[in-house]
Structures are given as structure tokens and as C-alpha cells.
Scaffold this motif. Structure first.
Motif, PDB file in Angstrom:
ATOM      1  N   UNK B 515      -7.357 -12.431  11.815  1.00  0.00           N
ATOM      2  CA  UNK B 515      -8.550 -13.282  11.744  1.00  0.00           C
ATOM      3  C   UNK B 515      -9.807 -12.434  11.597  1.00  0.00           C
ATOM      4  N   UNK B 516      -9.931 -11.397  12.438  1.00  0.00           N
ATOM      5  CA  UNK B 516     -11.129 -10.555  12.345  1.00  0.00           C
ATOM      6  C   UNK B 516     -11.172  -9.804  11.016  1.00  0.00           C
ATOM      7  N   UNK B 517      -9.999  -9.331  10.553  1.00  0.00           N
ATOM      8  CA  UNK B 517      -9.977  -8.640   9.259  1.00  0.00           C
ATOM      9  C   UNK B 517     -10.432  -9.581   8.155  1.00  0.00           C
ATOM     10  N   UNK B 518     -10.020 -10.844   8.276  1.00  0.00           N
ATOM     11  CA  UNK B 518     -10.400 -11.838   7.271  1.00  0.00           C
ATOM     12  C   UNK B 518     -11.927 -11.975   7.227  1.00  0.00           C
ATOM     13  N   UNK B 519     -12.537 -12.054   8.409  1.00  0.00           N
ATOM     14  CA  UNK B 519     -14.005 -12.169   8.461  1.00  0.00           C
ATOM     15  C   UNK B 519     -14.641 -10.957   7.789  1.00  0.00           C
ATOM     16  N   UNK B 520     -14.151  -9.763   8.152  1.00  0.00           N
ATOM     17  CA  UNK B 520     -14.740  -8.548   7.590  1.00  0.00           C
ATOM     18  C   UNK B 520     -14.564  -8.513   6.078  1.00  0.00           C
ATOM     19  N   UNK B 521     -13.367  -8.913   5.620  1.00  0.00           N
ATOM     20  CA  UNK B 521     -13.096  -8.902   4.184  1.00  0.00           C
ATOM     21  C   UNK B 521     -14.032  -9.851   3.448  1.00  0.00           C
ATOM     22  N   UNK B 522     -14.170 -11.068   3.983  1.00  0.00           N
ATOM     23  CA  UNK B 522     -15.013 -12.054   3.300  1.00  0.00           C
ATOM     24  C   UNK B 522     -16.450 -11.566   3.245  1.00  0.00           C
ATOM     25  N   UNK B 523     -16.994 -11.086   4.390  1.00  0.00           N
ATOM     26  CA  UNK B 523     -18.392 -10.642   4.370  1.00  0.00           C
ATOM     27  C   UNK B 523     -18.548  -9.452   3.437  1.00  0.00           C
ATOM     28  N   UNK B 524     -17.566  -8.535   3.456  1.00  0.00           N
ATOM     29  CA  UNK B 524     -17.626  -7.368   2.581  1.00  0.00           C
ATOM     30  C   UNK B 524     -17.634  -7.814   1.121  1.00  0.00           C
ATOM     31  N   UNK B 525     -16.760  -8.756   0.780  1.00  0.00           N
ATOM     32  CA  UNK B 525     -16.695  -9.228  -0.604  1.00  0.00           C
ATOM     33  C   UNK B 525     -18.004  -9.887  -1.013  1.00  0.00           C
ATOM     34  N   UNK B 526     -18.581 -10.672  -0.084  1.00  0.00           N
ATOM     35  CA  UNK B 526     -19.848 -11.342  -0.412  1.00  0.00           C
ATOM     36  C   UNK B 526     -20.929 -10.312  -0.722  1.00  0.00           C
ATOM     37  N   UNK B 527     -20.997  -9.285   0.127  1.00  0.00           N
ATOM     38  CA  UNK B 527     -22.008  -8.256  -0.083  1.00  0.00           C
ATOM     39  C   UNK B 527     -21.749  -7.527  -1.401  1.00  0.00           C
ATOM     40  N   UNK B 528     -20.477  -7.228  -1.667  1.00  0.00           N
ATOM     41  CA  UNK B 528     -20.134  -6.461  -2.863  1.00  0.00           C
ATOM     42  C   UNK B 528     -20.393  -7.275  -4.138  1.00  0.00           C
ATOM     43  N   UNK B 529     -20.001  -8.551  -4.110  1.00  0.00           N
ATOM     44  CA  UNK B 529     -20.212  -9.384  -5.294  1.00  0.00           C
ATOM     45  C   UNK B 529     -21.703  -9.523  -5.570  1.00  0.00           C
ATOM     46  N   UNK B 530     -22.472  -9.674  -4.480  1.00  0.00           N
ATOM     47  CA  UNK B 530     -23.918  -9.785  -4.628  1.00  0.00           C
ATOM     48  C   UNK B 530     -24.485  -8.533  -5.287  1.00  0.00           C
ATOM     49  N   UNK B 531     -24.008  -7.364  -4.819  1.00  0.00           N
ATOM     50  CA  UNK B 531     -24.485  -6.104  -5.381  1.00  0.00           C
ATOM     51  C   UNK B 531     -24.137  -6.018  -6.865  1.00  0.00           C
ATOM     52  N   UNK B 532     -22.883  -6.388  -7.193  1.00  0.00           N
ATOM     53  CA  UNK B 532     -22.441  -6.325  -8.584  1.00  0.00           C
ATOM     54  C   UNK B 532     -23.327  -7.220  -9.452  1.00  0.00           C
ATOM     55  N   UNK B 533     -23.585  -8.410  -8.941  1.00  0.00           N
ATOM     56  CA  UNK B 533     -24.384  -9.386  -9.672  1.00  0.00           C
ATOM     57  C   UNK B 533     -25.787  -8.825  -9.939  1.00  0.00           C
ATOM     58  N   UNK B 534     -26.361  -8.203  -8.883  1.00  0.00           N
ATOM     59  CA  UNK B 534     -27.712  -7.661  -9.033  1.00  0.00           C
ATOM     60  C   UNK B 534     -27.720  -6.502 -10.020  1.00  0.00           C
ATOM     61  N   UNK B 535     -26.685  -5.647  -9.924  1.00  0.00           N
ATOM     62  CA  UNK B 535     -26.664  -4.476 -10.796  1.00  0.00           C
ATOM     63  C   UNK B 535     -26.510  -4.873 -12.255  1.00  0.00           C
ATOM     64  N   UNK B 536     -25.890  -6.023 -12.484  1.00  0.00           N
ATOM     65  CA  UNK B 536     -25.657  -6.439 -13.859  1.00  0.00           C
ATOM     66  C   UNK B 536     -26.540  -7.600 -14.271  1.00  0.00           C
ATOM     67  N   UNK B 537     -27.571  -7.863 -13.474  1.00  0.00           N
ATOM     68  CA  UNK B 537     -28.417  -9.008 -13.829  1.00  0.00           C
ATOM     69  C   UNK B 537     -29.359  -8.622 -14.968  1.00  0.00           C
ATOM     70  N   UNK B 538     -29.893  -9.630 -15.630  1.00  0.00           N
ATOM     71  CA  UNK B 538     -30.821  -9.413 -16.729  1.00  0.00           C
ATOM     72  C   UNK B 538     -32.187  -9.078 -16.144  1.00  0.00           C
ATOM     73  N   UNK B 539     -32.700  -7.878 -16.448  1.00  0.00           N
ATOM     74  CA  UNK B 539     -33.978  -7.500 -15.865  1.00  0.00           C
ATOM     75  C   UNK B 539     -35.133  -7.803 -16.811  1.00  0.00           C
ATOM     76  N   UNK B 540     -34.853  -8.423 -17.960  1.00  0.00           N
ATOM     77  CA  UNK B 540     -35.934  -8.848 -18.840  1.00  0.00           C
ATOM     78  C   UNK B 540     -36.229  -7.884 -19.981  1.00  0.00           C
ATOM     79  N   UNK B 541     -35.647  -6.693 -19.930  1.00  0.00           N
ATOM     80  CA  UNK B 541     -35.783  -5.769 -21.064  1.00  0.00           C
ATOM     81  C   UNK B 541     -34.527  -4.915 -21.128  1.00  0.00           C
ATOM     82  N   UNK B 542     -34.397  -4.095 -22.176  1.00  0.00           N
ATOM     83  CA  UNK B 542     -33.152  -3.338 -22.357  1.00  0.00           C
ATOM     84  C   UNK B 542     -33.203  -2.046 -21.549  1.00  0.00           C
TER      85      UNK B 542
END
Lengths: 123, 893
Positions: B515-542
Motif C-alpha cells: 500500500x505504501x509503495x503504491x502511494x509512493x509510486x503514484x506520487x512519483x509518477x505524477x511528479x515525473x509526468x508533470x516534469x515531462x509535460x513541462x519539459x516538452x511543452x510549447x514555450x512559444x518559440x523554437x
């Protein structure tokens, strides 16, 4: 719940110490911790865990009670004061008498060198 | 902090006692702690140790009494009969208690030595958990508990003034400072400080150094005197200030190898010699909101004091920020009543709190994560101990037959777990050192506050407390199991079989770990996906198509417009010669760092707006938008002529056009910012860019033509390589070109625009890195726990499995028998983990991106990862079960 005082003896050293400390008047947790340590010459040093477990036990047994009063100005409102009940005094008296009997027996067998039995030998 | 820790420790006690006496206990401990503090650190450590032991022991005794059904109120248990018959006798008794504790520890040590694999494993588990917890604690201590490393840091406030209605905080003028200094009953000190940058010259290529500016009184305010040499004198801050410098401790160590001979020698700053007069003690920071580490401390001259400075106030003990604000309001009211029309209102903000603001959410999440990791470690050790006590059952029954009581056996188990925790704790401290080094390496540039994290006295107290708590925590369940076992008597004649209850308990522990590992995994994934999304987001120029070179001309060399223009032109000609370059342009800055304009805005002939607006954006050349690949939405970019003449034209960002010119055609609108501004005509609207990095708040944007006197000594040059080439390839040659032009020209930055954008995500990357580490550790620990239980189960049931096989069970059926419990435990863990995840996410909501939290993909991935890990962990023991030789199993058992 009140229990006949004779049934309660022997009291644990911590219990007896607390009752003795409260015999002079109401007191609060930290002062009791210091009193117990001083009385036992440093042998008993209760932490908050053992002290308050003992206090709660004594409250449940009706030997002491929580004093109801407003905190003095500048005093921490969380602080609780405890006072000894009549049952508590009886219990302490009974324990002291028991100790006295033990000492007298020990004296008669030369095991209590510093002790001299007083005029009142029985409670 | 102390209160919270004590609150955690009180959890050892039964609930009823906590409710009735918890507050009073906290109060009594507060007083005890205050007295211990007066006696020094050793007394505090001793008090904490004793208190932890006392609470753990009392909790254990009370719970045991209840388990035995002997929780009788009137017969206090304990050393009954040990009456006050003379101190000597008592001392003897006390010694006997210690002798028996010593015997317990020795017995535990013997048991552990006999089982080295078990011991190493359990201690390593503890060490990993403790190291993670202690490392994060020292970061929490450095950032949240003690963000200003001064004894009186919590009383330091930043003082600002604001004029009447404006909410804008301004740097206070000399009159305000004088007025505040007079408030001696609330402020113990009011001290202006400043910061700036200088360039270190005369030693090859110029380099930027961060500079703090202070007066001699700074040392009294912070109670820190120079480690070596002296501080500045009053003469040295007169007028423009003397050329004397105090080195920061870290700079002195790295640049001068910590040599005392630096005093009196010279340092060349901006082409002029400065004399080194002192060295600051370690961990001295400028008490402002600015957390950038300083390398040099220079005198805050009278001339500089007239300009903008930060002002630090030291509150008198007992005075709060609110109290000071009330006083400031009263002063303001008084000034207004006296008819002072230009009266300024004072504002105070707690510095420590503001410095920690940026990291608070992340550290809360990390603390929660290490807490869970620590729990998983404890559960694992508890599980291992359960297996170990099962194995020791024969031994225990012999001891009971010889007169050992339940309490003796419990003490034996507890001694083992405490000893394991102690070994783990020592190992953990070693690992913590590595952990802190890792934190330092992971630390992004904008989180310099973390550099102050270290193994301090507070860290040691924390580590000790957690170690003892973990020892008790991990030993508690096995101890209870021993008592239960005692009550039930020897259930099995051979003493090998674990009862179904015992097995259920072990599966329960595994479920909790999952159960605790599940919590850690989910929060870790949320943080990681967020980071990935930000790193690949459109910043408005090339951003991935251009490189940026920040260039700063030394002002003492290029002091006329003609000289500067010649230098810029020359530099551009040389840069245009770089192989692989397609085009280049210049601007004042490029995202994610920009100039700002602040003020009330007037459109055409309308009056100025009531609210002030903040507009951000660089001054640019005509080809800027084309080279950066930034889209012009309507209208056009600047023309070459407009840039050359410095015409009053602007290009707005989309959002700025929408909010400032709601509904009307932006082209041709005339905009002025503040009373005295010339109106500027809007010629175009450009796509919005991420001016503060991908995670930044979107802001109103405005571009102006780059004119010579806009920022005379500083420019960024944007290089675009040929299509298909990597802009990284231009970086090193570009730097060489600039340094070859003149070594005193400072290259403030050479990076691709993309890397600069990603660098703003420091906190997100830091958080993701640590969360990933913790999630992996949690998975490994849970997998190890699962492996241990199944391996133990197979070992115990060898005979049964052998018989089943002899009776014709095939490998599949055997596998199912062995795996059933594990599969149920893992499934149960995931189901129970659900609400835990929900609770955790609620606690750390501020650090999470809302739309991700609801994404089922994250949860499904976490479940898949857990399931695969569980399968891997069970593979080896299950295979062993299917390969049992039935005949051997039946014969040997």
C-alpha cells in the motif's frame, strides 16, 4: 472507582513518591517530575510517559484528582494541577505503615543499621 | 518542531491516556526541554533519549497489560516491593536492571551473529530508510526550520515602504530608516544591506562574482564576526567607499585553498585593485529574500546607501511581525495627521518564511515520502523478525519451561530489533553523508538554500529518535506475536509450523508495504509526468533551434556610444563567421529572463488605469521574431528603420493585447505606461512565450525596438544554426570568439534556449529525482519483503508441498498454492493504498498538477509496475517450490 486503602499496598515507589509529593498541596506534572527525582535522590527519574500513566492510574483509582481551576496569568493553559484525595492520603498512610513494619522487622534482625523505632510502633 | 516530535512519540501510548493527559504531558516536556536547553546540547540529547525510551517503554507495558487482560487500575505494576529501604539497596537494584538489560542485548547480539544474512539484510533495510529520512530531515531543517543560519534568524524581518494606496513594496529611503531606528522598544536593529555583481578581471577570461554589500554594523546584527582579519571601518564606507573586500568562506576555500596569507593581498574587480581585509565565517548569508550565494562582501558606501537597498530589521524578543506592523500603521496615521502628504507606510515580512516559501510544498511531499519509506523499512524488519521468532520458537519454549516470563521473551525480541535499528542507524548516518552529497549534486541552481543542509546536532537528535522509534516500532508486532504465542501455548508439537494467524499477520505486513509503495509510486509518477509535460511543452518559440550568448562589455573600457557600437559591430561580424551559422540577431535579453515595465497604463487619450500593470519582454531587433521562430499573430514585426531610429513603436503579446485593449483592434493603438511616458504605437501582436520558463505564470508581454542606450553594456546575441544542425555545436566556438575579442568582456551565459528553459525547472527536476529514488527504494524493500515471506513459507511447508506433489499435484497447482497468499496480499495492498493515495494527494495538493491527479493512466501504470515487481520477487521461491523432490521432502521433514 474507590478501593480500600489496605488492599492497595504495597504501592510502587513511583506511586508512593507522587502521593508524598502531593501531600504538601496541589502540584503540576513538571514539578512532580522534579519532586519525585529529588525525593528518590535521583533513583526515580520518570519521563512524561511513565509519570502521566501513573497519574492517570491514580486518578482512575481515586487516589488523586485533577484540580479544577483557571490558569494563573502567564501560565500555560495546557498545564494541569493534581491534588491528593482522602483515599490517597489513606493509601499513603497505609504504605508508610507497611514500610515501618518492614523496617522494624529488619531492625530486629540488624538489617536496618540507621533506623531506630519510634514510640508509636503501630499505625 | 519539538512539539510535533514529542506528539509523534506520544503515539506509543494508548489513545485514552493520550486524550486525557497528552496536552499536560506536552506542557511538562516543554518546561523540561527549556531547562535542559539552559544546560547545553548534551542535556537536550540526554532528555530526548530518556523521553523516547520512557514513552516507548510505558506504551509497551500498558499495551501488554491490556493484552494480558490484567490492566487493573489499582495495582500499579513495576518494581513492586523495591521500597525505599535505603539508597544503597536501590542503587544495587538499579544496577541489576542494567545487568539484565545488558544480558538481553548480549543475547540479542548472539542471536544476530548466528544469522549473519538476516542481520545484514535487516540492518541494511533500516540503514536505507534512516538515511533517506535523515537526509531529508537535514534539508527540512536547513530550509524550513532554520532558513536563516543565524541565532536570531527567526527575528529578522525585511522592511519596505509603500506610498499610501499602492501595494507595491519599495526600498525604504533614509528618512524611513531613521524613523524606524527610533522605535527601539520593538526593533533591536535596522540595517541596510545590498547586493550587486562585479566582474573578476586580470586572471584570464573575466568571471561574474556575486557581491553582498554591508556596513560594519552588520556583524553586530547577525552576531557573526569575520573568521580571519577584520571587518570594514566607518571610514571605509564614507563617500564612494574604500576598495576593501571580505571573502566569503566558501569562495576563500575554493579560490585560495583556505590560506591565511590572503589577508592584505589584492583582487582585481572591474579592472581595479581591491585589498582583502578579512574572511567571513562559514554559512554566512545575506539575510534577504535573495538566496543566491555571495562570493564577496564589500562595503555598503554612503553613496550606495542613497540608492535602493534592502533593509533588515531585528525584532526585539517577544515582538511579532504583526506587532511591528501595528506600530508602523500607527506611525503612518500619525504622519498623515500631521499633514505629511508624502508619508510612507512601513511593511515588515519575516525573512526566514519568505526564503522557505519556494521549497515548502516540495519538502512537505518529500517528508511524507521518506516517512512512508521509513514505515516500509520498519514493516520489512518486523516481518523478518516475525520469521526469525518463528524459527526461534523451540528455543523460546525451552526458556519458558525454565521459568522465563512473557515479558522476558518480549524483551528478547525488542532487544533484537533495537540492536538491528542501532546497527542500521550507524550505517544510516554513513549513508546520510552520501545522501547529502547526492542532494548537493541534484540541487538545481535556483535552490542554493539546500547547500546549508548538513549533519547538525538537530539531525543527530532526529536520527537517534527515529532509530529508537523504528527499533520499538519494528519490534512491537513480533513482540505481540510472541505474547499471543505464549497464551496459545505451543500450538504445534514440532514448533515449526506457523499458525494461520501468524501467517495472516505476515501477509498483512506485506499488504501494508505494498500500500505504501503504491502511494509512493503514484506520487512519483505524477511528479515525473508533470516534469515531462513541462519539459516538452510549447514555450512559444523554437527554443531547441537557437543558442543564446549573453555578453557584458566592461564599462570602464567602452565608455562612449561610439566605442560600444564599434565593439558590438565587431563582435557581430566575428560571430557571423562561425561555421554552421545561419543567422544571428541581438536583443536586450531572451526568455526566460526579461526586462520589465511596471506602471499604470493609458490607452490613446484615455486617463491612466487605476491598477498598475506589469509588462515583461525584451527590447529586440527587426529580425528577432523570425530568427527565434516566434509567430506574429497580427500586424508585423519592427522594421529595420524603426530599430535604427528608436521609433516609439511596440509589439504586444497576445494576452497583453487582450487584457489591455479588450475588444478593439490592437494595431494603431497608442500605449503609455506611467505619467511621463511617451505614447507608443502598437504595430503587431506576437504569440505569447513562456517568459518565466514552462512552469512560470503567464504574464503580459511587450517588445520594444533595441536602441543603443537601452542597456548599453549588456546584450544577448541569438544564434541560429543551419537547418538540421544542433545549436549546441555553436556554443564553444561562440565563447572563444567573444573571449578572443577582449578577455575583459564577460560571457554571462552560453546555452541553447531550450537548456535555459529546462534550467528553470530546477525544483521540479529535483523533486522528481528524489521521488524516483524513494519510489525505487520502496519497491525494492517491498519486493524483498515479499520474497522473504514466500521463501519462508516454502521452507516451512516443504513437507506438505512434497506430499501434495506425491499425490499428483502438478507444478501449476503448487505454484497456485504458494502464490495465493501473496497475490491476495498485493491486491489488498493496492486496494488499501487507494484511500492512502487520496489522503496523500490532499495533503500535498499544492505541489501537484490537478489535471494529472485525475488521470487513470498514472494509477494503472503504478499497479502494473507493482504487479511486475511482485512477480519478479516471487519467481525464485516459487520455482524452488515446484522443484521439491517429494521423496526427500517427506523423508527429511
Amino acid at each position: 472507582m474507590t478501593v480500600e486503602s489496605e488492599e492497595m499496598v504495597p504501592l510502587s515507589p513511583l506511586t508512593m513518591s507522587i502521593l508524598l509529593a502531593l501531600a504538601d498541596g496541589e502540584s503540576h506534572g513538571y514539578a512532580l517530575m522534579k519532586d519525585v527525582k529529588r525525593q528518590s535522590r535521583g533513583v526515580l527519574r520518570p519521563g512524561t510517559g511513565s509519570l502521566y500513566a501513573a497519574l492517570q492510574r491514580l486518578i482512575d483509582a481515586g487516589l488523586i484528582d485533577e484540580a479544577e481551576r483557571a490558569p494563573a496569568p502567564g501560565e500555560d493553559p495546557r498545564r494541569k494541577h493534581y491534588g491528593i484525595t482522602e483515599t490517597g492520603r489513606q493509601a499513603a498512610r497505609a504504605e508508610a505503615a507497611r514500610m515501618l513494619r518492614v523496617l522494624e522487622i529488619a531492625h530486629s534482625k540488624s538489617l536496618a543499621p540507621g533506623f531506630s523505632p519510634g514510640p508509636r510502633s503501630d499505625a | 518542531m519539538n512539539a510535533r516530535l514529542h506528539g509523534c512519540l506520544r503515539r506509543f501510548l494508548p489513545r485514552r491516556l493520550r486524550i486525557r493527559q497528552g496536552e499536560a504531558m506536552a506542557e511538562a516536556f516543554d518546561v523540561a526541554l527549556r531547562e535542559a536547553r539552559a544546560d547545553g546540547l548534551r542535556a537536550v540529547v540526554r532528555l530526548w533519549c530518556r523521553e523516547t525510551y520512557d514513552l516507548g517503554r510505558t506504551g509497551m507495558m500498558l499495551r501488554m497489560a491490556r493484552l494480558r487482560g490484567k490492566a487493573s487500575a489499582s495495582t500499579p505494576r513495576g518494581d513492586r516491593g523495591l521500597a525505599a529501604a535505603g539508597p544503597a539497596l536501590q542503587r544495587g537494584a538499579r544496577r541489576r536492571v542494567w545487568v539484565s538489560v545488558g544480558a538481553d542485548v548480549r543475547a540479542a547480539a548472539r542471536t544476530l551473529r548466528r544469522r549473519p544474512a538476516f542481520t545484514v539484510f535487516a540492518a541494511l533495510t533500516m540503514a536505507l530508510g534512516l538515511a533517506a529520512a535523515t537526509s531529508i530531515f537535514s534539508a527540512v531543517e536547513a530550509v524550513l526550520i532554520n532558513p536563516l543560519p543565524f541565532a536570531n534568524g527567526d527575528r529578522m524581518v525585511a522592511l519596505f515602504e509603500s506610498s499610501g494606496s499602492d501595494r507595491l513594496l519599495l526600498s525604504p529611503g533614509p528618512e524611513s530608516i531613521e524613523r524606524w531606528r527610533a522605535q527601539r522598544d520593538v526593533l533591536a536593529g535596522v540595517e541596510p544591506v545590498g547586493s550587486t555583481t562585479k566582474r573578476l578581471t586580470g586572471q584570464g577570461a573575466a568571471a561574474t562574482v556575486q557581491v553582498a554589500l554591508i556596513r560594519p554594523q552588520f556583524h553586530a546584527l547577525t552576531d557573526r564576526s569575520p573568521l580571519l582579519g577584520r571587518t570594514f571601518t566607518e571610514e571605509e564606507i564614507r563617500g564612494a567607499g574604500a576598495h576593501v573586500v571580505i571573502l566569503d568562506h566558501a569562495f576563500w576555500r575554493s579560490r585560495f585553498d583556505g590560506s591565511d596569507e590572503v589577508l592584505g593581498s589584492a583582487l582585481e574587480l572591474d579592472g581595479e585593485p581591491w585589498t582583502i581585509v578579512g574572511v567571513m565565517p562559514p554559512r554566512t548569508v545575506l539575510p534577504t529574500f535573495d538566496t543566491v550565494a555571495k562570493q564577496l562582501w564589500l562595503p555598503l558606501s554612503e553613496e550606495r546607501q542613497r540608492g535602493a537597498t534592502s533593509v533588515v530589521g531585528l525584532l526585539r524578543t517577544g515582538v511579532t511581525v504583526v506587532g511591528l506592523t501595528t506600530r508602523f500603521d500607527a506611525l503612518y496615521g500619525q504622519a498623515q495627521a500631521e499633514g505629511a502628504s508624502d508619508a510612507r507606510r512601513g511593511t515588515a515580512l519575516a525573512i526566514a518564511e519568505q526564503r522557505a516559501l519556494f521549497l515548502r510544498g516540495s519538502l512537505r511531499l518529500l517528508s511524507l515520502a521518506v516517512g512512508m519509506l521509513m514505515l516500509i523499512a520498519c514493516l520489512n524488519v518486523a516481518n523478518l523478525l516475525l520469521g526469525s521468532t518463528d524459527a526461534q520458537r523451540d528455543d523460546m519454549q525451552v526458556r519458558v519451561a525454565l521459568g522465563a516470563t512473557g515479558w522476558n521473551l518480549v524483551r528478547q525480541v525488542l532487544a533484537q530489533s533495537l540492536l538491528l535499528a542501532a546497527i542500521g542507524g550507524l550505517g544510516g548516518l554513513v549513508l546520510t553523508r552520501l545522501g547529502l552529497a547526492a542532494l548537493g549534486a541534484l540541487r538545481p541552481d535556483n535552490l542554493r538554500l539546500l547547500d546549508t543542509a548538513a549533519i547538525s546536532a538537530g539531525t543527530l537528535i532526529f536520527a537517534l529518535t527515529v532509530t529508537v522509534a523504528a527499533g520499538f516500532g519494528a519490534g512491537m508486532l513480533p513482540a505481540v506475536a510472541v505474547i499471543r504465542g505464549q497464551r496459545g501455548g505451543g500450538r504445534s508439537p514440532r514448533g515449526r509450523q506457523v499458525g494461520p494467524a501468524g501467517q495472516r499477520l505476515r501477509w498483512g505486513l506485506i499488504a501494508a508495504e505494498v500500500a505504501f509503495s503504491f502511494v509512493l509510486l503514484v506520487t512519483c509518477l505524477l511528479v515525473a509526468v508533470d516534469l515531462y509535460r513541462l519539459q516538452h511543452s510549447d514555450v512559444g518559440f523554437e527554443a531547441d533551434r537557437v543558442a543564446v550568448v549573453g555578453v557584458s562589455l566592461p564599462p570602464w573600457k567602452y565608455d562612449t556610444t561610439a566605442a560600444r557600437r564599434a565593439a558590438w559591430d565587431d563582435l557581430e561580424v566575428r560571430l557571423r563567421g562561425l561555421p554552421g551559422l545561419l543567422e544571428l540577431t541581438a536583443s536586450s535579453e531572451t526568455p526566460p529572463s526579461t526586462g520589465v515595465a511596471w506602471g499604470r497604463v493609458g490607452i490613446d487619450d484615455q486617463p491612466l488605469s487605476d491598477e498598475p500593470y506589469l509588462l515583461v519582454g525584451p527590447a529586440v531587433r527587426d529580425d528577432y521574431f523570425a530568427i527565434l521562430g516566434q509567430r506574429i499573430v497580427t500586424g508585423r514585426a519592427f522594421t529595420a528603420a524603426e530599430v535604427r531610429d528608436g521609433s516609439d513603436v511596440i509589439v504586444l503579446g497576445e494576452q497583453a493585447a487582450r487584457s489591455l485593449l479588450a475588444g478593439r483592434d490592437p494595431l494603431g493603438a497608442r500605449l503609455r505606461i506611467g505619467e511621463d511616458d511617451e505614447p507608443r504605437t502598437v504595430v503587431g501582436v506576437a504569440a505569447d512565450v513562456a517568459m518565466n520558463g514552462p512552469a512560470g505564470v503567464p504574464e503580459l508581454q511587450m517588445y520594444r525596438p533595441l536602441v543603443d542606450d537601452y542597456s548599453p553594456n549588456f546584450r544577448t546575441i541569438v544564434l541560429r544554426p543551419e537547418a538540421g544542425d544542433d545549436p549546441h555545436d555553436l556554443l564553444a566556438p561562440a565563447r572563444q570568439v567573444v573571449v578572443a575579442e577582449d578577455p575583459d568582456i564577460l560571457v554571462t551565459e552560453v546555452a541553447t534556449a531550450d537548456d535555459r528553459m529546462i534550467a528553470t525547472l530546477g525544483r521540479e527536476r529535483f523533486l522528481a529525482g528524489l521521488m524516483a529514488t524513494f519510489a525505487v527504494l520502496a519497491l525494492v524493500l517491498a519486493a524483498v519483503g515479499l520474497y522473504g515471506v514466500i521463501a519462508g513459507l516454502v521452507a516451512q511447508r516443504t513437507r506438505e508441498l512434497g506430499i501434495r506433489m506425491a499425490l499428483g499435484a502438478d507444478a501449476r497447482r503448487i505454484r497456485r498454492t504458494v502464490l495465493r497468499g501473496g497475490a491476495i496480499a498485493v491486491a489488498l495492498g493496492i486496494v488499501c493504498g487507494g484511500p492512502l493515495v487520496w489522503a496523500t494527494l490532499r495533503l500535498v495538493a499544492s505541489t501537484m498538477v490537478e489535471e494529472l491527479v485525475g488521470s487513470p493512466l498514472v494509477y494503472v501504470s503504478a499497479i502494473v509496475v507493482l504487479a511486475v515487481t511482485a512477480l519478479l520477487a516471487t519467481y525464485v521461491p516459487t520455482r524452488r517450490a515446484t522443484r521439491i523432490d517429494p521423496i526427500a521432502a517427506i523423508r527429511d521433514a
